[in-house]
Design an enzyme around this catalytic site. Structure first.
Site, PDB file in Angstrom:
ATOM      1  N   ASP A  97      24.354 -51.848  -8.566  1.00 53.94           N
ATOM      2  CA  ASP A  97      25.621 -51.238  -8.928  1.00 53.94           C
ATOM      3  C   ASP A  97      25.345 -50.158  -9.975  1.00 53.94           C
ATOM      4  O   ASP A  97      24.677 -50.418 -10.975  1.00 53.94           O
ATOM      5  CB  ASP A  97      26.549 -52.323  -9.509  1.00 53.94           C
ATOM      6  CG  ASP A  97      27.994 -52.137  -9.099  1.00 53.94           C
ATOM      7  OD1 ASP A  97      28.503 -51.030  -9.289  1.00 53.94           O
ATOM      8  OD2 ASP A  97      28.590 -53.107  -8.611  1.00 53.94           O
ATOM      9  N   ASP A 199      30.155 -47.284  -8.875  1.00 54.98           N
ATOM     10  CA  ASP A 199      31.428 -47.722  -9.444  1.00 54.98           C
ATOM     11  C   ASP A 199      32.323 -46.519  -9.782  1.00 54.98           C
ATOM     12  O   ASP A 199      31.840 -45.546 -10.382  1.00 54.98           O
ATOM     13  CB  ASP A 199      31.112 -48.503 -10.730  1.00 54.98           C
ATOM     14  CG  ASP A 199      32.310 -49.239 -11.275  1.00 54.98           C
ATOM     15  OD1 ASP A 199      32.820 -50.124 -10.574  1.00 54.98           O
ATOM     16  OD2 ASP A 199      32.728 -48.929 -12.408  1.00 54.98           O
ATOM     17  N   GLU A 255      32.445 -46.001  -4.723  1.00 57.65           N
ATOM     18  CA  GLU A 255      33.789 -46.558  -4.809  1.00 57.65           C
ATOM     19  C   GLU A 255      34.722 -45.368  -5.039  1.00 57.65           C
ATOM     20  O   GLU A 255      34.817 -44.843  -6.157  1.00 57.65           O
ATOM     21  CB  GLU A 255      33.899 -47.554  -5.971  1.00 57.65           C
ATOM     22  CG  GLU A 255      35.216 -48.280  -5.950  1.00 57.65           C
ATOM     23  CD  GLU A 255      35.504 -49.029  -7.240  1.00 57.65           C
ATOM     24  OE1 GLU A 255      36.284 -49.980  -7.209  1.00 57.65           O
ATOM     25  OE2 GLU A 255      34.947 -48.656  -8.303  1.00 57.65           O
ATOM     26  N   HIS A 331      34.747 -58.318  -5.312  1.00 60.02           N
ATOM     27  CA  HIS A 331      35.045 -59.019  -6.566  1.00 60.02           C
ATOM     28  C   HIS A 331      36.340 -58.544  -7.229  1.00 60.02           C
ATOM     29  O   HIS A 331      36.709 -59.069  -8.278  1.00 60.02           O
ATOM     30  CB  HIS A 331      33.868 -58.836  -7.516  1.00 60.02           C
ATOM     31  CG  HIS A 331      33.682 -57.384  -7.881  1.00 60.02           C
ATOM     32  ND1 HIS A 331      33.248 -56.448  -6.981  1.00 60.02           N
ATOM     33  CD2 HIS A 331      33.916 -56.718  -9.030  1.00 60.02           C
ATOM     34  CE1 HIS A 331      33.220 -55.261  -7.559  1.00 60.02           C
ATOM     35  NE2 HIS A 331      33.616 -55.397  -8.808  1.00 60.02           N
ATOM     36  N   ASP A 332      36.986 -57.540  -6.641  1.00 59.94           N
ATOM     37  CA  ASP A 332      38.249 -57.043  -7.216  1.00 59.94           C
ATOM     38  C   ASP A 332      39.463 -57.425  -6.378  1.00 59.94           C
ATOM     39  O   ASP A 332      40.589 -57.030  -6.713  1.00 59.94           O
ATOM     40  CB  ASP A 332      38.223 -55.508  -7.313  1.00 59.94           C
ATOM     41  CG  ASP A 332      37.206 -55.002  -8.319  1.00 59.94           C
ATOM     42  OD1 ASP A 332      36.892 -55.722  -9.284  1.00 59.94           O
ATOM     43  OD2 ASP A 332      36.716 -53.863  -8.130  1.00 59.94           O
TER      44      ASP A 332
HETATM   45  C1  NOJ Z   1      35.483 -51.067 -10.371  1.00 60.11           C
HETATM   46  C2  NOJ Z   1      34.811 -52.397 -10.386  1.00 60.11           C
HETATM   47  O1  NOJ Z   1      34.663 -52.854  -9.074  1.00 60.11           O
HETATM   48  C3  NOJ Z   1      35.630 -53.293 -11.269  1.00 60.11           C
HETATM   49  O2  NOJ Z   1      35.240 -54.627 -11.184  1.00 60.11           O
HETATM   50  C4  NOJ Z   1      35.540 -52.762 -12.672  1.00 60.11           C
HETATM   51  O3  NOJ Z   1      36.394 -53.492 -13.507  1.00 60.11           O
HETATM   52  C5  NOJ Z   1      35.938 -51.296 -12.755  1.00 60.11           C
HETATM   53  N1  NOJ Z   1      35.411 -50.515 -11.691  1.00 60.11           N
HETATM   54  C6  NOJ Z   1      35.452 -50.692 -14.041  1.00 60.11           C
HETATM   55  O4  NOJ Z   1      34.064 -50.589 -14.012  1.00 60.11           O
END
Ligand code: NOJ
Length: 559
Positions: A97, A199, A255, A331-332
């Site tokens: 990541d 990210d 992302e 994970h989000d």
């Molecule tokens: C996206 C990540 O997937 C998330 O888990 C994180 O809190 C935010 N970006 C900030 O890095």
């Protein structure tokens, strides 16, 4: 450079919740190494590891204080090198990541930066004066509630953070910052890392004049178009590609927060030399009600027509010069069967149906840990949640502004709160689901007695073996990778049906994403059944009465 990632299936590991080997209640790299055989057996080609670098863990590792060191909670740098090596021996690639929109406020760069206005690191971040009344430089909001600016008494200025105040945003306008990032990427790639998940990459280029949002609808702080896709975004990514990525055989997935189809095309058109693919969010909004003061915490019932429309638009738009990611979980996000489906009576059928619909599409599929055994959301009380986003939103929406009642907020959190995906991996029915011999950092989901890997491996009909077959099919039939996509029955509110075609093969994917019985019939080809979720699904799609969440993949070779 090879396009191995086009035929690959990627497995995402959230290391702190995957497998703990030293009893501190926190997953570690040795835990990942221990489970490589499991991943090999599932058949995945690559593993994306959420951040394992040194971090104060305010946002579970997405707040990095040293990019070149592994956090001792996860192990050591040597453990990481061993993981890379052992994964490679199993034919599994490792994707790390890359979190470089921001650092931790404990990173040495930020500690220097905040010392004085003329510190050499000052310009690594965004510092701005207060408005004459002392308030924030503008009305930009943080994704984790409140303002995106925090005042620092030390030097009398505000610094910018799109996320928690402990996650200050890096200033990519500064060439030194970009050099630092490219260097740290090379550091890991020289150790054998095979790629990057980037990210919030859509946020790295800022509108440096920091315009006020006008369209706030009365909200004090607002998140909108200026938070992503800044003027120099693609220039920066092209530079990164030139300086680093083009020199390695790696895969990249950004992302792409705030990105529409047009932006995704730009990122992924091979002729532009940026990224291989991006994570978009549109298809994860099929249960969201936009435009309310509750922001992301306002839901509506799942809308299958919307999901089909969005996935279809993205399939079409990136079919020629681009590439899609295929995901429902990470994970989000809450678990997909708990959000969009049925995680009780039809849990197994539903998990297979959503898996089929996703893995039949064109793009690179991602499986999030636990998805392959049909893990479900957790039904926790407020005190059991750990996620900074959830806790901040509670204070903001429930306590401070009374936009939602506690009850209403918890109902939403139980659907989409990020901790739903972060509960420990359920390996077996023993203490703490076999995740740790200590006290887990977050409560284990009580469902572990029934839903666990040991159980799944014993049952040849399990969700696990279904995923294994889906992965095998992608590896054996090129049409999964190359085939053109066509949606059928666009207006059907229960069925998701589409075809894929690339000479000489055709696929027909049929899924009933409802609890009603639904009719379907297709005699256009001599279809053969490849895979189905019910043991007695008909061998051809003729006069079908699809039961709740019944799904099937049919295949035909044209001679
Ligand atoms: C996206 C990540 O997937 C998330 O888990 C994180 O809190 C935010 N970006 C900030 O890095």
């Amino acid at each position: 450079m090879s396009d191995w990632w086009k035929k690959a299936v990627v497995y995402q590991i959230y290391p702190r919740s995957f497998k703990d080997t030293d009893g501190d209640g926190f997953g570690d790299l040795n835990g990942v190494i221990e489970k490589l055989d499991y991943l090999k057996f599932l058949g995945v080609d690559a593993v994306w590891l959420s951040p394992v670098y040194q971090s104060p863990q305010k946002d579970n590792g997405y707040d990095i204080s040293d990019y070149r060191r592994i956090d001792p909670r996860f192990g050591s740098n040597e453990d990481m090198y061993r993981l890379i090596d052992e994964a490679h021996q199993q034919g599994i690639r490792i994707v790390m990541d890359l979190v470089v929109n921001h650092t931790s406020n404990q990173h040495e760069w930020f500690r220097e930066s905040r010392k004085s206005r003329d510190n050499p690191y000052r310009d690594y971040y965004f510092w701005r004066d207060p408005k004459p009344d002392g308030s924030e430089p503008n009305n930009w909001g943080s994704h984790f509630s409140g303002s995106a600016w925090t005042f620092d008494k030390e030097t009398g200025q505000y610094y910018l953070h799109y996320f928690a105040k402990e996650q200050p945003d890096l200033n990519w306008e500064n060439e030194k910052v970009r050099r630092e990032v490219y260097d740290l990427m090379k550091f890991w790639m020289d150790k054998g890392v095979d790629g990057w998940r980037m990210d919030v990459i859509g946020g790295i280029s800022k509108y440096t004049d920091f315009p006020e949002y006008k369209e706030t609808g009365g909200q004090k702080y607002f998140i909108g178009k200026y938070h992503a896709n800044g003027p120099r975004l693609h220039e920066f990514i092209q530079e990164m590609n030139r300086e680093v990525l083009s020199k390695y055989d790696c895969m990249t997935v950004g992302e792409a927060n705030g990105s529409d189809i047009e932006a995704a095309r730009k990122y992924t058109d091979p002729g532009r030399h940026e990224l291989n693919m991006v994570f978009s969010f549109d298809h994860m909004n099929a249960d969201h009600r936009p435009g309310t003061p509750a922001g992301k915490w306002a839901l509506k019932p799942f809308d299958l027509l919307e999901l089909k429309r969005v996935l279809t638009d993205w399939q079409r738009a990136l079919s020629e010069n681009g590439w899609n990611t295929l995901y429902f979980e990470n994970h989000d996000q809450g678990r997909v069967i708990s959000r969009y489906g049925n995680d009780t009576t039809y849990r197994v059928e539903c998990a297979k149906a959503f898996a089929t619909v996703l893995h039949g599409l064109k793009g690179t599929p991602y499986v999030y840990q636990g998805e392959e055994i049909g893990m479900i959301n957790c039904d926790y009380d407020l005190a059991d949640y750990r996620d900074v986003e959830t806790l901040n939103a509670y204070h903001d929406l429930v306590m401070n502004n009374r936009i939602l009642s506690e009850r209403a907020f918890l109902d939403v959190v139980r659907k989409i709160g990020r901790d739903n995906a972060r509960t420990p991996m359920q390996w077996d029915g023993g203490p703490n689901s076999g995740f740790t011999a200590g006290t887990p950092w977050i409560k284990v989901n009580p469902s572990y007695k029934e839903i666990n890997v040991a159980q799944a491996l014993k049952d040849s009909d399990s969700i696990f073996y279904y995923y294994k077959k889906l992965i095998q099919l992608r590896h054996t039939h090129d049409v999964f990778t190359d085939g053109d996509y066509q949606l059928l029955l666009a207006d059907d509110p229960s069925l998701f049906v589409y075809t894929r075609h690339s000479e000489p093969e055709d696929l027909l994917i049929v899924a009933n994403l409802s609890e009603r019985e639904e009719k379907f019939d297709d005699r256009s080809k001599e279809w053969q059944l490849l895979l189905a979720s019910y043991p007695d699904t008909p061998s051809a799609p003729v006069d079908m009465s699809l039961r709740p969440y019944e799904t099937a993949i049919y295949h035909c070779v044209n001679r």
